[in-house]
Design a protein around this motif. Sequence first.
Motif, PDB file in Angstrom:
ATOM      1  N   LEU A 140       5.347   6.721  -6.806  1.00  0.00           N
ATOM      2  CA  LEU A 140       4.647   6.116  -5.674  1.00  0.00           C
ATOM      3  C   LEU A 140       5.506   6.114  -4.420  1.00  0.00           C
ATOM      4  CD1 LEU A 140       2.891   3.016  -7.238  1.00  0.00           C
ATOM      5  CD2 LEU A 140       1.796   4.957  -6.147  1.00  0.00           C
ATOM      6  N   VAL A 141       6.747   5.672  -4.565  1.00  0.00           N
ATOM      7  CA  VAL A 141       7.638   5.551  -3.415  1.00  0.00           C
ATOM      8  C   VAL A 141       7.922   6.912  -2.788  1.00  0.00           C
ATOM      9  CG1 VAL A 141       9.963   4.871  -2.706  1.00  0.00           C
ATOM     10  CG2 VAL A 141       8.669   3.412  -4.252  1.00  0.00           C
ATOM     11  N   SER A 142       8.044   7.950  -3.622  1.00  0.00           N
ATOM     12  CA  SER A 142       8.343   9.291  -3.099  1.00  0.00           C
ATOM     13  C   SER A 142       7.112   9.963  -2.491  1.00  0.00           C
ATOM     14  CB  SER A 142       8.916  10.174  -4.203  1.00  0.00           C
ATOM     15  OG  SER A 142       7.950  10.368  -5.221  1.00  0.00           O
ATOM     16  N   GLY A 143       5.912   9.462  -2.784  1.00  0.00           N
ATOM     17  CA  GLY A 143       4.694  10.012  -2.201  1.00  0.00           C
ATOM     18  C   GLY A 143       3.967  11.013  -3.077  1.00  0.00           C
ATOM     19  N   TYR A 144       4.461  11.266  -4.282  1.00  0.00           N
ATOM     20  CA  TYR A 144       3.807  12.221  -5.173  1.00  0.00           C
ATOM     21  C   TYR A 144       2.519  11.667  -5.773  1.00  0.00           C
ATOM     22  CZ  TYR A 144       7.782  15.359  -5.049  1.00  0.00           C
ATOM     23  OH  TYR A 144       8.740  16.231  -4.634  1.00  0.00           O
ATOM     24  N   ALA A 145       2.392  10.358  -5.870  1.00  0.00           N
ATOM     25  CA  ALA A 145       1.228   9.747  -6.517  1.00  0.00           C
ATOM     26  C   ALA A 145       0.536   8.774  -5.576  1.00  0.00           C
ATOM     27  CB  ALA A 145       1.664   9.042  -7.794  1.00  0.00           C
ATOM     28  N   ASP A 146       0.310   9.192  -4.326  1.00  0.00           N
ATOM     29  CA  ASP A 146      -0.279   8.284  -3.349  1.00  0.00           C
ATOM     30  C   ASP A 146      -1.799   8.225  -3.423  1.00  0.00           C
ATOM     31  OD1 ASP A 146      -0.674  10.801  -2.385  1.00  0.00           O
ATOM     32  OD2 ASP A 146      -0.124  10.337  -0.320  1.00  0.00           O
ATOM     33  N   ARG A 177       0.833  -1.205   0.000  1.00  0.00           N
ATOM     34  CA  ARG A 177       0.000   0.000   0.000  1.00  0.00           C
ATOM     35  C   ARG A 177       0.865   1.251   0.000  1.00  0.00           C
ATOM     36  NH1 ARG A 177      -5.032   1.878   0.783  1.00  0.00           N
ATOM     37  NH2 ARG A 177      -5.994  -0.155   0.870  1.00  0.00           N
ATOM     38  N   TYR A 178       0.475   2.202  -0.858  1.00  0.00           N
ATOM     39  CA  TYR A 178       1.087   3.535  -0.915  1.00  0.00           C
ATOM     40  C   TYR A 178      -0.048   4.544  -0.780  1.00  0.00           C
ATOM     41  CZ  TYR A 178       5.288   1.326  -2.742  1.00  0.00           C
ATOM     42  OH  TYR A 178       6.404   0.555  -2.898  1.00  0.00           O
ATOM     43  N   GLY A 179      -0.227   5.099   0.386  1.00  0.00           N
ATOM     44  CA  GLY A 179      -1.317   6.050   0.613  1.00  0.00           C
ATOM     45  C   GLY A 179      -2.656   5.373   0.392  1.00  0.00           C
ATOM     46  N   ARG A 180      -3.419   5.843  -0.586  1.00  0.00           N
ATOM     47  CA  ARG A 180      -4.730   5.257  -0.899  1.00  0.00           C
ATOM     48  C   ARG A 180      -4.647   4.196  -1.978  1.00  0.00           C
ATOM     49  NH1 ARG A 180      -8.758  10.477  -1.224  1.00  0.00           N
ATOM     50  NH2 ARG A 180      -8.432  11.169   0.907  1.00  0.00           N
ATOM     51  N   ARG A 240     -10.416   3.144  -8.985  1.00  0.00           N
ATOM     52  CA  ARG A 240      -9.730   3.474 -10.231  1.00  0.00           C
ATOM     53  C   ARG A 240      -8.404   2.715 -10.326  1.00  0.00           C
ATOM     54  NH1 ARG A 240      -9.387   8.967 -13.221  1.00  0.00           N
ATOM     55  NH2 ARG A 240      -7.536   8.678 -14.465  1.00  0.00           N
ATOM     56  N   VAL A 241      -8.114   2.124 -11.495  1.00  0.00           N
ATOM     57  CA  VAL A 241      -6.877   1.384 -11.731  1.00  0.00           C
ATOM     58  C   VAL A 241      -6.008   2.195 -12.685  1.00  0.00           C
ATOM     59  CG1 VAL A 241      -5.884  -0.751 -12.632  1.00  0.00           C
ATOM     60  CG2 VAL A 241      -8.018  -0.825 -11.354  1.00  0.00           C
ATOM     61  N   ASP A 242      -4.729   2.395 -12.312  1.00  0.00           N
ATOM     62  CA  ASP A 242      -3.800   3.195 -13.113  1.00  0.00           C
ATOM     63  C   ASP A 242      -2.444   2.512 -13.177  1.00  0.00           C
ATOM     64  OD1 ASP A 242      -5.463   5.460 -13.597  1.00  0.00           O
ATOM     65  OD2 ASP A 242      -5.060   6.166 -11.572  1.00  0.00           O
ATOM     66  N   LEU A 243      -1.665   2.888 -14.180  1.00  0.00           N
ATOM     67  CA  LEU A 243      -0.263   2.495 -14.292  1.00  0.00           C
ATOM     68  C   LEU A 243       0.563   3.716 -13.909  1.00  0.00           C
ATOM     69  CD1 LEU A 243       1.792   0.317 -15.186  1.00  0.00           C
ATOM     70  CD2 LEU A 243       1.692   1.321 -17.460  1.00  0.00           C
ATOM     71  N   VAL A 244       1.337   3.609 -12.823  1.00  0.00           N
ATOM     72  CA  VAL A 244       2.054   4.747 -12.263  1.00  0.00           C
ATOM     73  C   VAL A 244       3.524   4.387 -12.111  1.00  0.00           C
ATOM     74  CG1 VAL A 244       2.178   6.320 -10.296  1.00  0.00           C
ATOM     75  CG2 VAL A 244      -0.008   5.373 -10.965  1.00  0.00           C
ATOM     76  N   ARG A 245       4.399   5.361 -12.385  1.00  0.00           N
ATOM     77  CA  ARG A 245       5.830   5.127 -12.181  1.00  0.00           C
ATOM     78  C   ARG A 245       6.112   4.797 -10.729  1.00  0.00           C
ATOM     79  NH1 ARG A 245       9.349   9.780 -14.914  1.00  0.00           N
ATOM     80  NH2 ARG A 245      10.769   8.986 -13.355  1.00  0.00           N
ATOM     81  N   LYS A 246       6.946   3.813 -10.519  1.00  0.00           N
ATOM     82  CA  LYS A 246       7.269   3.357  -9.168  1.00  0.00           C
ATOM     83  C   LYS A 246       7.917   4.464  -8.357  1.00  0.00           C
ATOM     84  CE  LYS A 246      10.202   0.097  -6.753  1.00  0.00           C
ATOM     85  NZ  LYS A 246      11.217  -0.935  -6.913  1.00  0.00           N
ATOM     86  N   SER A 247       8.785   5.253  -8.964  1.00  0.00           N
ATOM     87  CA  SER A 247       9.465   6.319  -8.231  1.00  0.00           C
ATOM     88  C   SER A 247       8.474   7.356  -7.712  1.00  0.00           C
ATOM     89  CB  SER A 247      10.509   6.995  -9.123  1.00  0.00           C
ATOM     90  OG  SER A 247       9.902   7.566 -10.262  1.00  0.00           O
TER      91      SER A 247
END
Length: 90
Positions: free
Chosen positions: A53-59, A14-17, A44-51
């Motif tokens: 997610l890990v940094s918290g910009y796309a949580d 889990r990363y945020g929501r 909602r299902v998305d393809l997001v860059r791992k970096s």
Amino acid sequence: MPIRNRANEKPGTRYGRRVVLRSGFILCGQTKYVALWVRCDCGRVDLVRKSMLVSGYADQCVECQADERSAVMIDQWAQRKRGMNTENRV
């Protein structure tokens, strides 16, 4: 080539929501980025860059982010409106 940390790519992480479903890749020109298929709590299902997610910009997804912003704006408006009503009563 650096060794890739796959520990935070496991389904269920889990990363945020958002929750990771599976890993994938994004091609941008000749650059290949590690990406993760994620599902937000809203569904909602998305393809997001791992970096991201890990940094918290796309949580959270774009829709949840917009809902959160509008809720904050409504609260601010309500507080101003209450403040204006108390000032006029003097």
